[in-house]
Design a protein around this motif. Structure first.
Motif, PDB file in Angstrom:
ATOM      1  N   PHE A 109       0.821  -1.214   0.000  1.00 61.05           N
ATOM      2  CA  PHE A 109       0.000   0.000   0.000  1.00 61.05           C
ATOM      3  C   PHE A 109       0.853   1.261   0.000  1.00 61.05           C
ATOM      4  O   PHE A 109       0.406   2.328   0.415  1.00 61.05           O
ATOM      5  CB  PHE A 109      -0.932  -0.008   1.217  1.00 61.05           C
ATOM      6  N   ASP A 110       2.095   1.141  -0.462  1.00 60.95           N
ATOM      7  CA  ASP A 110       3.018   2.270  -0.442  1.00 60.95           C
ATOM      8  C   ASP A 110       2.575   3.388  -1.388  1.00 60.95           C
ATOM      9  O   ASP A 110       1.918   3.146  -2.405  1.00 60.95           O
ATOM     10  CB  ASP A 110       4.415   1.786  -0.832  1.00 60.95           C
ATOM     11  N   HIS A 111       2.975   4.610  -1.069  1.00 67.08           N
ATOM     12  CA  HIS A 111       2.554   5.799  -1.818  1.00 67.08           C
ATOM     13  C   HIS A 111       3.527   6.233  -2.903  1.00 67.08           C
ATOM     14  O   HIS A 111       3.188   7.066  -3.749  1.00 67.08           O
ATOM     15  CB  HIS A 111       2.398   6.976  -0.845  1.00 67.08           C
ATOM     16  N   LEU A 112       4.751   5.708  -2.903  1.00 68.62           N
ATOM     17  CA  LEU A 112       5.819   6.271  -3.728  1.00 68.62           C
ATOM     18  C   LEU A 112       5.481   6.333  -5.213  1.00 68.62           C
ATOM     19  O   LEU A 112       5.655   7.371  -5.858  1.00 68.62           O
ATOM     20  CB  LEU A 112       7.110   5.455  -3.544  1.00 68.62           C
ATOM     21  N   SER A 117       4.488   9.469  -9.899  1.00 73.85           N
ATOM     22  CA  SER A 117       3.802   9.456 -11.200  1.00 73.85           C
ATOM     23  C   SER A 117       3.262  10.835 -11.542  1.00 73.85           C
ATOM     24  O   SER A 117       3.130  11.193 -12.723  1.00 73.85           O
ATOM     25  CB  SER A 117       2.649   8.446 -11.187  1.00 73.85           C
ATOM     26  N   GLN A 118       2.970  11.615 -10.503  1.00 81.02           N
ATOM     27  CA  GLN A 118       2.434  12.971 -10.730  1.00 81.02           C
ATOM     28  C   GLN A 118       3.536  13.953 -11.112  1.00 81.02           C
ATOM     29  O   GLN A 118       3.257  15.114 -11.418  1.00 81.02           O
ATOM     30  CB  GLN A 118       1.711  13.475  -9.461  1.00 81.02           C
ATOM     31  N   GLN A 119       4.796  13.489 -11.100  1.00 80.00           N
ATOM     32  CA  GLN A 119       5.926  14.367 -11.417  1.00 80.00           C
ATOM     33  C   GLN A 119       6.637  13.932 -12.696  1.00 80.00           C
ATOM     34  O   GLN A 119       7.836  14.129 -12.863  1.00 80.00           O
ATOM     35  CB  GLN A 119       6.903  14.395 -10.231  1.00 80.00           C
ATOM     36  N   ASP A 120       5.869  13.292 -13.588  1.00 77.62           N
ATOM     37  CA  ASP A 120       6.383  12.866 -14.896  1.00 77.62           C
ATOM     38  C   ASP A 120       7.523  11.852 -14.790  1.00 77.62           C
ATOM     39  O   ASP A 120       8.384  11.785 -15.680  1.00 77.62           O
ATOM     40  CB  ASP A 120       6.836  14.080 -15.729  1.00 77.62           C
ATOM     41  N   ILE A 121       7.532  11.079 -13.703  1.00 81.29           N
ATOM     42  CA  ILE A 121       8.449   9.956 -13.573  1.00 81.29           C
ATOM     43  C   ILE A 121       7.653   8.696 -13.898  1.00 81.29           C
ATOM     44  O   ILE A 121       6.559   8.492 -13.354  1.00 81.29           O
ATOM     45  CB  ILE A 121       9.033   9.863 -12.149  1.00 81.29           C
ATOM     46  N   TYR A 122       8.182   7.865 -14.797  1.00 79.06           N
ATOM     47  CA  TYR A 122       7.453   6.636 -15.122  1.00 79.06           C
ATOM     48  C   TYR A 122       7.638   5.646 -13.973  1.00 79.06           C
ATOM     49  O   TYR A 122       8.766   5.278 -13.636  1.00 79.06           O
ATOM     50  CB  TYR A 122       7.936   6.020 -16.431  1.00 79.06           C
ATOM     51  N   CYS A 123       6.535   5.222 -13.366  1.00 80.48           N
ATOM     52  CA  CYS A 123       6.583   4.408 -12.156  1.00 80.48           C
ATOM     53  C   CYS A 123       5.922   3.059 -12.380  1.00 80.48           C
ATOM     54  O   CYS A 123       4.879   2.956 -13.029  1.00 80.48           O
ATOM     55  CB  CYS A 123       5.900   5.129 -10.998  1.00 80.48           C
ATOM     56  N   ILE A 124       6.536   2.030 -11.799  1.00 83.24           N
ATOM     57  CA  ILE A 124       6.046   0.666 -11.905  1.00 83.24           C
ATOM     58  C   ILE A 124       5.970   0.062 -10.511  1.00 83.24           C
ATOM     59  O   ILE A 124       6.911   0.191  -9.713  1.00 83.24           O
ATOM     60  CB  ILE A 124       6.982  -0.206 -12.774  1.00 83.24           C
ATOM     61  N   GLU A 125       4.850  -0.557 -10.198  1.00 84.32           N
ATOM     62  CA  GLU A 125       4.710  -1.314  -8.962  1.00 84.32           C
ATOM     63  C   GLU A 125       4.625  -2.792  -9.300  1.00 84.32           C
ATOM     64  O   GLU A 125       3.978  -3.178 -10.281  1.00 84.32           O
ATOM     65  CB  GLU A 125       3.451  -0.913  -8.192  1.00 84.32           C
ATOM     66  N   CYS A 126       5.259  -3.633  -8.468  1.00 83.26           N
ATOM     67  CA  CYS A 126       5.188  -5.083  -8.635  1.00 83.26           C
ATOM     68  C   CYS A 126       4.657  -5.688  -7.346  1.00 83.26           C
ATOM     69  O   CYS A 126       5.155  -5.381  -6.257  1.00 83.26           O
ATOM     70  CB  CYS A 126       6.567  -5.666  -8.930  1.00 83.26           C
ATOM     71  N   ASP A 127       3.653  -6.543  -7.459  1.00 80.67           N
ATOM     72  CA  ASP A 127       3.103  -7.194  -6.278  1.00 80.67           C
ATOM     73  C   ASP A 127       2.332  -8.443  -6.682  1.00 80.67           C
ATOM     74  O   ASP A 127       2.082  -8.672  -7.867  1.00 80.67           O
ATOM     75  CB  ASP A 127       2.197  -6.237  -5.491  1.00 80.67           C
ATOM     76  N   VAL A 128       1.952  -9.234  -5.678  1.00 75.06           N
ATOM     77  CA  VAL A 128       1.179 -10.446  -5.946  1.00 75.06           C
ATOM     78  C   VAL A 128      -0.185 -10.047  -6.512  1.00 75.06           C
ATOM     79  O   VAL A 128      -0.642  -8.914  -6.306  1.00 75.06           O
ATOM     80  CB  VAL A 128       1.010 -11.293  -4.665  1.00 75.06           C
ATOM     81  N   PRO A 129      -0.838 -10.930  -7.248  1.00 74.39           N
ATOM     82  CA  PRO A 129      -2.070 -10.558  -7.958  1.00 74.39           C
ATOM     83  C   PRO A 129      -3.140  -9.892  -7.107  1.00 74.39           C
ATOM     84  O   PRO A 129      -3.716  -8.873  -7.517  1.00 74.39           O
ATOM     85  CB  PRO A 129      -2.556 -11.908  -8.517  1.00 74.39           C
ATOM     86  N   TYR A 130      -3.426 -10.422  -5.925  1.00 82.28           N
ATOM     87  CA  TYR A 130      -4.490  -9.829  -5.103  1.00 82.28           C
ATOM     88  C   TYR A 130      -4.162  -8.388  -4.730  1.00 82.28           C
ATOM     89  O   TYR A 130      -4.994  -7.490  -4.857  1.00 82.28           O
ATOM     90  CB  TYR A 130      -4.716 -10.653  -3.833  1.00 82.28           C
ATOM     91  N   MET A 131      -2.937  -8.169  -4.266  1.00 82.38           N
ATOM     92  CA  MET A 131      -2.541  -6.833  -3.833  1.00 82.38           C
ATOM     93  C   MET A 131      -2.485  -5.865  -5.015  1.00 82.38           C
ATOM     94  O   MET A 131      -2.847  -4.684  -4.896  1.00 82.38           O
ATOM     95  CB  MET A 131      -1.192  -6.891  -3.126  1.00 82.38           C
ATOM     96  N   PRO A 144      -9.057   9.246  -9.848  1.00 82.61           N
ATOM     97  CA  PRO A 144      -9.485   8.898 -11.214  1.00 82.61           C
ATOM     98  C   PRO A 144      -8.878   9.787 -12.294  1.00 82.61           C
ATOM     99  O   PRO A 144      -8.752   9.364 -13.445  1.00 82.61           O
ATOM    100  CB  PRO A 144     -11.012   9.068 -11.154  1.00 82.61           C
ATOM    101  N   ASN A 145      -8.502  10.988 -11.946  1.00 79.62           N
ATOM    102  CA  ASN A 145      -7.977  11.940 -12.938  1.00 79.62           C
ATOM    103  C   ASN A 145      -6.470  12.125 -12.848  1.00 79.62           C
ATOM    104  O   ASN A 145      -5.919  13.037 -13.466  1.00 79.62           O
ATOM    105  CB  ASN A 145      -8.681  13.288 -12.779  1.00 79.62           C
ATOM    106  N   SER A 146      -5.819  11.267 -12.072  1.00 74.52           N
ATOM    107  CA  SER A 146      -4.370  11.362 -11.896  1.00 74.52           C
ATOM    108  C   SER A 146      -3.648  10.360 -12.782  1.00 74.52           C
ATOM    109  O   SER A 146      -4.242   9.382 -13.251  1.00 74.52           O
ATOM    110  CB  SER A 146      -3.992  11.092 -10.429  1.00 74.52           C
ATOM    111  N   GLN A 147      -2.374  10.611 -12.990  1.00 73.02           N
ATOM    112  CA  GLN A 147      -1.528   9.653 -13.685  1.00 73.02           C
ATOM    113  C   GLN A 147      -1.284   8.467 -12.754  1.00 73.02           C
ATOM    114  O   GLN A 147      -0.875   8.648 -11.613  1.00 73.02           O
ATOM    115  CB  GLN A 147      -0.197  10.311 -14.061  1.00 73.02           C
ATOM    116  N   HIS A 148      -1.530   7.253 -13.235  1.00 76.09           N
ATOM    117  CA  HIS A 148      -1.348   6.070 -12.400  1.00 76.09           C
ATOM    118  C   HIS A 148      -0.067   5.329 -12.781  1.00 76.09           C
ATOM    119  O   HIS A 148       0.316   5.310 -13.963  1.00 76.09           O
ATOM    120  CB  HIS A 148      -2.538   5.116 -12.551  1.00 76.09           C
ATOM    121  N   PRO A 149       0.582   4.707 -11.801  1.00 74.63           N
ATOM    122  CA  PRO A 149       1.734   3.863 -12.126  1.00 74.63           C
ATOM    123  C   PRO A 149       1.286   2.602 -12.855  1.00 74.63           C
ATOM    124  O   PRO A 149       0.122   2.198 -12.761  1.00 74.63           O
ATOM    125  CB  PRO A 149       2.325   3.516 -10.751  1.00 74.63           C
ATOM    126  N   LEU A 150       2.192   1.990 -13.580  1.00 76.24           N
ATOM    127  CA  LEU A 150       1.946   0.666 -14.131  1.00 76.24           C
ATOM    128  C   LEU A 150       2.050  -0.325 -12.972  1.00 76.24           C
ATOM    129  O   LEU A 150       3.070  -0.360 -12.272  1.00 76.24           O
ATOM    130  CB  LEU A 150       2.992   0.329 -15.203  1.00 76.24           C
TER     131      LEU A 150
END
Length: 292
Positions: A109-112, A117-131, A144-150
């Motif tokens: 549930f980390d915020h990083l 992602s809101q600062q034009d840095i391409y961000c990727i999160e990796c986690d188990v399927p449920y999480m 809903p209107n923000s840039q989301h990480p992959l």
């Protein structure tokens, strides 16, 4: 942990951060957007965890919660705030030095990733399927209107992270990259850690900056070691990488990572008390490392 279950350790990290951030001294360490992120997150946890959102608004409940936590494992609460504060600043510095891509391993549930992602840095999160699915739903609901990480699903050691990245061409191996492993390696065995980090090092054109926490349980008193291990087992998870800090450094060195910065619990405790007024101890054996 299983691929189809909530990570209770991730949930309680968020709860502990939320509880301490009700105090002005700790709240002042973070941007308002970070505080709001965890407030929203705790409110959406499955019952009974989400009830903490209501009860921890009361100072007397927070005091009772701190007393009970410190009785069993002194320093655990402050270490949650300390790791978030340190890693956030370390990532910020890494980006200022040229990193254009951020990967958060076992993001929970980390915020990083959302924050940067809101600062034009391409961000990727990796986690188990449920999480991973739960995090996607949370971001869709509240941002809903923000840039989301992959957010990619990966269950180690069954899945190979590099193979997953190769199926996502938007993960650019030529970009200068920072990888965050906050409380991640502790739950993997040495062979899995070695294979994962070696694969990531080879996948990227230049060696990524690696920011990692590590627990050296040998630095805890035997009773506190027992409490630490038992609490993890109680929520269905298991500590596997039980290495001393020097053994962990040697493992990283074997793969080809060079130690850049190392903060131990004493250093972290001294610095955080300069910025906020607290008499809470910091968990012994807690380390944060940055490697290149």
């Amino acid at each position: 942990m299983k691929a189809d279950q909530l990570s209770q350790t991730a949930a309680f990290l968020a709860i502990k951060f939320y509880g301490l951030s009700r105090f002005d001294s700790f709240r002042s360490l973070f941007d308002d957007s970070v505080i709001i992120f965890y407030e929203r997150l705790v409110k959406t946890l499955p019952a009974p965890n989400r009830y903490y959102h209501f009860w921890l608004q009361f100072r007397w409940v927070r005091k009772l919660y701190i007393w009970s936590e410190e009785l069993l494992l002194p320093g655990d609460l402050l270490h949650v705030v300390a790791r978030k504060w340190y890693i956030h600043r370390m990532v910020k510095k890494s980006i200022a030095e040229g990193s254009k891509q951020l990967i958060v391993l076992g993001a929970g549930f980390d915020h990083l990733a959302h924050h940067y992602s809101q600062q034009d840095i391409y961000c990727i999160e990796c986690d188990v399927p449920y999480m991973a699915k739960r995090k996607k739903a949370f971001l869709r609901q509240f941002y809903p209107n923000s840039q989301h990480p992959l957010i990619v699903e990966a269950f180690l050691p069954k899945d190979q992270l590099v193979d997953i990245f190769e199926n996502h061409p938007e993960v650019d191996p030529n970009k200068k990259t920072t990888i965050v492993a906050e409380g991640f390696f502790d739950y993997l065995n040495s062979n899995t850690v070695h294979s994962l980090l070696k694969g990531l090092k080879q996948h990227f054109t230049s060696t990524p900056t690696l920011i990692s926490t590590h627990f050296d349980l040998n630095e805890l008193f035997p009773f506190h070691q027992h409490i630490f291990k038992s609490s993890v087992k109680l929520v269905g998870e298991e500590l596997q990488l039980q290495k001393s800090i020097n053994e962990f450094k040697d493992l990283l060195s074997e793969i080809g990572y060079r130690l850049n910065r190392h903060y131990d619990c004493q250093t972290i405790r001294e610095e955080i008390t300069k910025h906020c007024n607290t008499d809470l101890p910091l968990l012994s054996g807690f380390h944060i490392l940055q490697l290149e």
